[in-house]
Design an enzyme around this catalytic site. Structure first.
Site, PDB file in Angstrom:
ATOM      1  N   GLY A   2     -62.964 -52.592 -41.066  1.00 26.50           N
ATOM      2  CA  GLY A   2     -63.711 -51.367 -40.612  1.00 26.50           C
ATOM      3  C   GLY A   2     -62.848 -50.181 -40.454  1.00 26.50           C
ATOM      4  O   GLY A   2     -63.361 -49.060 -40.159  1.00 26.50           O
ATOM      5  N   ASP A  12     -65.349 -45.519 -35.800  1.00 21.60           N
ATOM      6  CA  ASP A  12     -64.635 -44.274 -36.219  1.00 21.60           C
ATOM      7  C   ASP A  12     -63.564 -44.710 -37.439  1.00 21.60           C
ATOM      8  O   ASP A  12     -63.179 -43.611 -38.000  1.00 21.60           O
ATOM      9  CB  ASP A  12     -64.296 -43.340 -35.622  1.00 21.60           C
ATOM     10  CG  ASP A  12     -63.116 -44.026 -34.521  1.00 21.60           C
ATOM     11  OD1 ASP A  12     -62.736 -45.090 -34.786  1.00 21.60           O
ATOM     12  OD2 ASP A  12     -62.749 -43.141 -33.756  1.00 21.60           O
ATOM     13  N   GLY A  13     -63.195 -45.905 -37.474  1.00 21.91           N
ATOM     14  CA  GLY A  13     -62.333 -46.197 -38.361  1.00 21.91           C
ATOM     15  C   GLY A  13     -60.712 -45.702 -38.093  1.00 21.91           C
ATOM     16  O   GLY A  13     -59.874 -45.923 -38.918  1.00 21.91           O
ATOM     17  N   ASP A  59     -62.038 -64.494 -37.234  1.00 23.22           N
ATOM     18  CA  ASP A  59     -61.720 -63.286 -38.118  1.00 23.22           C
ATOM     19  C   ASP A  59     -60.353 -62.721 -37.757  1.00 23.22           C
ATOM     20  O   ASP A  59     -59.707 -62.031 -38.709  1.00 23.22           O
ATOM     21  CB  ASP A  59     -62.773 -62.230 -37.973  1.00 23.22           C
ATOM     22  CG  ASP A  59     -63.089 -61.651 -36.567  1.00 23.22           C
ATOM     23  OD1 ASP A  59     -63.262 -62.246 -35.879  1.00 23.22           O
ATOM     24  OD2 ASP A  59     -62.691 -60.267 -36.362  1.00 23.22           O
TER      25      ASP A  59
END
Ligand code: AMP
Ligand code: MG
Length: 491
Positions: free
Chosen positions: A89, A122-123, A249
């Site tokens: 992300g 927001d990355g 993950d």
């Protein structure tokens, strides 16, 4: 722009594995730090990387020729809850290079802007967590623990919005690969057996080529990942490392430590220690890590069932047999490691109990984990040096009652005390990233743009087993034993 020697095998996998997405440029990139030694190991030119074109590439402002930027898809269990779609992300894989030792390595930008997997994020990454990951992952590497590495940190010149406005940064992360247990879960959850098989074949070829030659390659793959994780978690425990967010993950199938969000090292020894503010039930406490790793591996095994055998009962038996390899492998690494920390050249039957008794007494007496073992090194050589160990215990006689047994055990081996002390100093670090020092380093960088503590700490932690009297302050525990220290996920 100069071409980098990328060869992007992951980007050649089928469509559903990733989304092609270039990094999003930032306002005013400025190189904070380049890991020159790592650049050279990767076969990259450090002078080019530190120059304008290199910094533009490391900031995500220019895509170097040969790169094929992708955000990978994955799923995962987060604190026990399955999330069918996570994915990169706030990261893009620029590509892979084959390093000077012939090892394939991912080069990924983290904090490089939104991707189709960003959900509401927001990355981006804030400077503090980027410096924390850089420092702690490099410290782990210097401790000899398999880990992702940090190639560079670049300030973006843009703020990121968290609870307050914070300076932004991009980390360049290097990994054997970024394939996670959650990557397998992504395909399994969709019932995509062909995707799963393509992924398993890729992982076999890339990380476990000897398993690819086995009579049952997928069973051998599972056994290999099980063995790698068992070793890894044992090594964490041996240095007092708490990962903090062992979601599936965040478990790399190559066996490297990955995701340095809320991680921290123990000060006082207490197996119940939890640092992460969001880990309210202590799921990922120091002493829970071996159990959780097996839980995660069991999730991996479940995804592999369709590949292990035609018949489900047979597949489950294969998976269980592979998972049964975890406990002996973990115990051998854990007990062997603690025996070496105690100066024992080989492990005998009673040694795990001897180490266990010391740890119990340390926990009861709030003894500092790193200092207890480091100070024991001198005590192996000079009995009078024991005072520096016993003084770490609230009740020093709790240590005395143990040390008599330790001395008897040491006297039963051939090796002379000087050699024993030297062997102990090679496995008991003097320097770990002390939490209070990490916080002070981040504060200096974020509040005052002062990167000197970051540079100094990195240098000290690059030689964790060396006595560095001029840097003794970095070995000191915090006032009050660090009890109550809290960390936050690096978002
Ligand atoms: P982590 O807690 O770092 O393991 O991240 C869990 C998931 O959240 C991953 O899919 C990340 O890519 C995603 N994520 C974390 N922070 C952000 C962010 N600031 N923007 C977008 N996605 C994020
Ligand atoms: Mg993660």
């Amino acid at each position: 722009m100069t071409a980098l020697p990328f060869d992007n095998s992951y980007a050649r996998l089928p469509q559903g594995f990733f989304a092609r997405r270039p990094p999003t440029p930032v306002a005013a990139p400025r190189l904070i730090r380049l890991n020159r030694a790592l650049a050279e190991e990767l076969g990259l030119d450090p002078d080019w990387l530190a120059g304008p074109e290199g910094v533009a590439a490391l900031a995500g402002n220019a895509v170097p020729e040969g790169a094929d930027p992708i955000a990978a898809a994955y799923a995962g269990h987060q604190f026990g809850q399955f999330v069918p779609q996570l994915g990169d992300g706030r990261a893009v894989l620029l590509g892979e290079v084959v390093d000077r030792n012939g090892r394939r390595r991912d080069i990924q930008l983290k904090g490089s802007g939104p991707t189709p997997f960003s959900r509401r994020g927001d990355g981006r990454a804030a400077l503090g967590p980027v410096l924390r990951e850089y420092l702690v992952s490099e410290a782990m590497a210097a401790l000899g623990i398999p880990t992702t590495r940090a190639l560079a940190a670049v300030a973006t010149g843009e703020p990121v919005v968290r609870e307050t406005l914070l300076p932004g940064a991009v980390l360049t992360r290097v990994a054997a690969s970024h394939i996670r247990v959650g990557t397998f879960q992504f395909f399994a959850a969709r019932g995509d057996v062909e995707g799963l098989r393509a992924l398993a074949d890729h992982v076999l070829a890339r990380h476990y080529p000897e398993a690819a030659q086995a009579p049952s390659p997928y069973r051998a793959l599972l056994e290999s990942v099980v063995a790698a994780q068992a070793e890894l978690v044992a090594r964490w425990l041996l240095v007092g490392f708490v990962h903090g967010v062992m979601n599936t993950d965040n478990m790399a199938v190559a066996g490297e430590t990955i995701d340095y969000g809320p991680c921290a090292f123990l000060d006082v020894y207490d197996p119940r220690t939890v640092f992460s503010s969001i880990d309210q039930n202590g799921r990922y406490a120091y002493g829970e890590q071996p159990r959780i790793a097996l839980w995660n591996l069991t999730r991996l095994a479940e995804t592999l069932l369709p590949l292990l055998a035609e018949d489900e009962t047979a597949a489950v038996a294969e998976a269980e047999a592979a998972l049964a390899g975890y406990a002996p492998r973990f115990e051998a690494a854990y007990h062997g490691g603690f025996a070496r920390k105690l100066g024992l050249a080989e492990t005998r039957e009673d040694d795990p109990a001897l180490a266990g008794d010391l740890l119990k007494r340390m926990a009861e007496n709030q003894a500092d984990f790193t200092l207890t073992f480091r100070n024991l090194c001198a005590a192996a050589e000079r009995p009078e040096a024991e005072t520096a160990v016993r003084d770490l215990f609230v009740d020093p006689t709790a240590f005395d009652a143990w040390s008599g047994r330790w001395r008897v055990r040491l006297s039963q081996q051939e090796r002379d005390p000087t050699a024993t002390a030297a062997a102990m100093r090679a496995v008991n670090p003097a320097y770990i990233p002390r939490n209070h020092r990490v916080e002070a380093m981040i504060e200096a960088a974020v509040e005052r743009s002062d990167f000197a503590p970051f540079a100094e700490m990195l240098a000290v932690l690059s030689r964790p087993f060396a006595d560095q009297p001029e840097h003794a302050v970095y070995a000191e525990p915090p006032a009050g034993g660090g009890v109550g220290y809290r960390t936050f996920c690096g978002t």
